[in-house]
Enzyme design. Structure first.
Site, PDB file in Angstrom:
ATOM      1  N   GLN A   1      25.635 -98.928  11.063  1.00  0.00           N
ATOM      2  CA  GLN A   1      25.121 -97.565  11.173  1.00  0.00           C
ATOM      3  C   GLN A   1      23.639 -97.615  11.527  1.00  0.00           C
ATOM      4  O   GLN A   1      22.830 -98.201  10.800  1.00  0.00           O
ATOM      5  CB  GLN A   1      25.296 -96.770   9.881  1.00  0.00           C
TER       6      GLN A   1
ATOM      7  N   TYR B   1      18.174 -86.939   8.294  1.00  0.00           N
ATOM      8  CA  TYR B   1      17.333 -87.926   8.967  1.00  0.00           C
ATOM      9  C   TYR B   1      17.007 -87.462  10.383  1.00  0.00           C
ATOM     10  O   TYR B   1      17.257 -86.310  10.743  1.00  0.00           O
ATOM     11  CB  TYR B   1      18.004 -89.295   8.896  1.00  0.00           C
TER      12      TYR B   1
ATOM     13  N   ARG C   1      27.991 -89.859  13.366  1.00  0.00           N
ATOM     14  CA  ARG C   1      28.169 -89.200  12.076  1.00  0.00           C
ATOM     15  C   ARG C   1      27.339 -87.929  12.015  1.00  0.00           C
ATOM     16  O   ARG C   1      26.151 -87.927  12.392  1.00  0.00           O
ATOM     17  CB  ARG C   1      27.756 -90.118  10.925  1.00  0.00           C
TER      18      ARG C   1
ATOM     19  N   GLY D   1      32.751 -93.534  -0.371  1.00  0.00           N
ATOM     20  CA  GLY D   1      31.547 -94.263  -0.701  1.00  0.00           C
ATOM     21  C   GLY D   1      31.653 -94.935  -2.061  1.00  0.00           C
ATOM     22  O   GLY D   1      31.900 -96.131  -2.158  1.00  0.00           O
TER      23      GLY D   1
END
Length: 358
Positions: free
Chosen positions: A98, A179, A226, A315
């Protein structure tokens, strides 16, 4: 539960099951952004996943947002990752890296030149960076110039090539969770008046350019994206998610990436709408209601049965249960994740979770 163990195609990969290990920052890299033998052990333990998506990896120096996180922008970092990918492949697994640029979720202490973090607009996060010496307020970031934007797009492409050189099966472009790419998408953080701000068409431009550049660098079958529509993590705010994300996925579709990975934020109606727009492989981190955190196996089965996902990402379940497929087939029990060891430290809470029968 049988749906979880059907095969599914992602790009040119035939995954043996529909259980994806979601990306999770663990902050166990060296100061110069290299992963270690412990990292290789951690991911190899979880190679039973249909697909592993690695922890977030910075594509350039200015992309770092946390201490002890790994990069893919130097020869040394790239070589270090080879031990991880080799270990996963020896165990029969598949792994994507990622790629994440943190944008305003950064701090001058992370960068050798002591410069400011960058973002689409000079809007501070209002949050803090953890350091061993205490918490530090995120500063107001420097607004990116057109040259900065072009350089960052190129950084993503370069890091993707490094990922392939390091043995990764592909990369996931991180456009979620507040982000840099998400900061461009969201009208709360993107106050620009040029071609990268204002309208939805302009705000999705940076994300589309990054995907296009990465696809051009390594091929569409090795690229995922994503997104996290409506997610407010890292103090992100977006007033028009229901309109923006369908347009983003339509724009990205022309580059034919291997998958889109949606971090659901309690809005199943929007997920269903995006599923209609995106006809390719869809990986869902299933949170059908605001209370559904962390995601459960039942959430995943429901998403597959409802047809809103082709594969489901977990996760905490993977973090605490390296043998997750076996535990699902056995009906549990499941190890509980130790939140005190999520970030930083040694093998404790990282590679020492027991497997069934241990």
């Amino acid at each position: 539960m049988d749906e979880l163990f059907e095969s599914v195609t992602v790009g040119k990969l035939e995954l043996p099951n529909r259980l994806v290990m979601a990306p999770m920052t663990r902050s166990r890299a060296t100061e110069d952004g290299r992963v270690t033998e412990l990292t290789a052990e951690y991911y190899a333990q979880r190679a039973g996943a249909g697909l592993i998506v690695s922890e977030a990896v910075q594509p350039c120096v200015r992309g770092q947002g946390y201490v002890w996180t790994p990069g893919l922008h130097s020869a040394e970092q790239t070589q270090a990752w080879r031990a991880v990918t080799d270990a996963v492949h020896r165990e029969g697994g598949r792994i994507f890296a990622q790629l994440m640029h943190s944008g305003r979720i950064g701090h001058p202490v992370l960068y050798p030149d002591g410069g400011l973090p960058v973002a689409p607009s000079p809007v501070a996060s209002g949050m803090q960076l953890f350091t061993p010496d205490g918490m530090l307020d995120h500063p107001v970031p420097r607004e990116m110039t057109p040259d900065d934007i072009a350089e960052t797009v190129a950084d993503f492409a370069s890091a993707a090539r490094n990922a392939v050189d390091a043995g990764f099966d592909g990369v996931e472009v991180h456009g979620a969770n507040g982000y840099l790419i998400h900061q461009f998408l969201a009208d709360g953080t993107n106050r620009r008046t040029d071609s990268y701000g204002g309208s939805i068409e302009n705000r999705i431009r940076f994300a589309v350019e990054v995907v296009a550049a990465v696809v051009d660098a390594i091929g569409p079958e090795r690229v995922g994206l994503r997104v996290s529509p409506g997610n407010t993590v890292n103090n992100i705010s977006e007033s028009d998610a229901a309109d923006l994300y369908p347009e983003l996925l339509r724009a990205v579709a022309q580059y034919n990436p291997a998958y889109v990975h949606i971090m659901e934020a309690g809005d199943r109606a929007l997920t269903k709408r995006l599923r209609e727009v995106w006809t390719g492989t869809l990986i869902l981190n299933p949170h059908p209601t605001p209370e559904a955190f962390p995601a459960t196996v039942d959430n995943g089965v429901e998403a597959l049965r409802d047809g809103v996902a082709d594969a489901v990402a977990f996760g905490e379940l993977w973090l605490a249960n390296p043998d997750l497929p076996a535990r699902i087939k056995a009906g549990g029990p499941y190890n509980k994740a130790d939140r005190d060891t999520f970030y930083g430290g040694d093998h404790r809470g990282y590679t020492d979770y027991p497997v069934l029968g241990a």
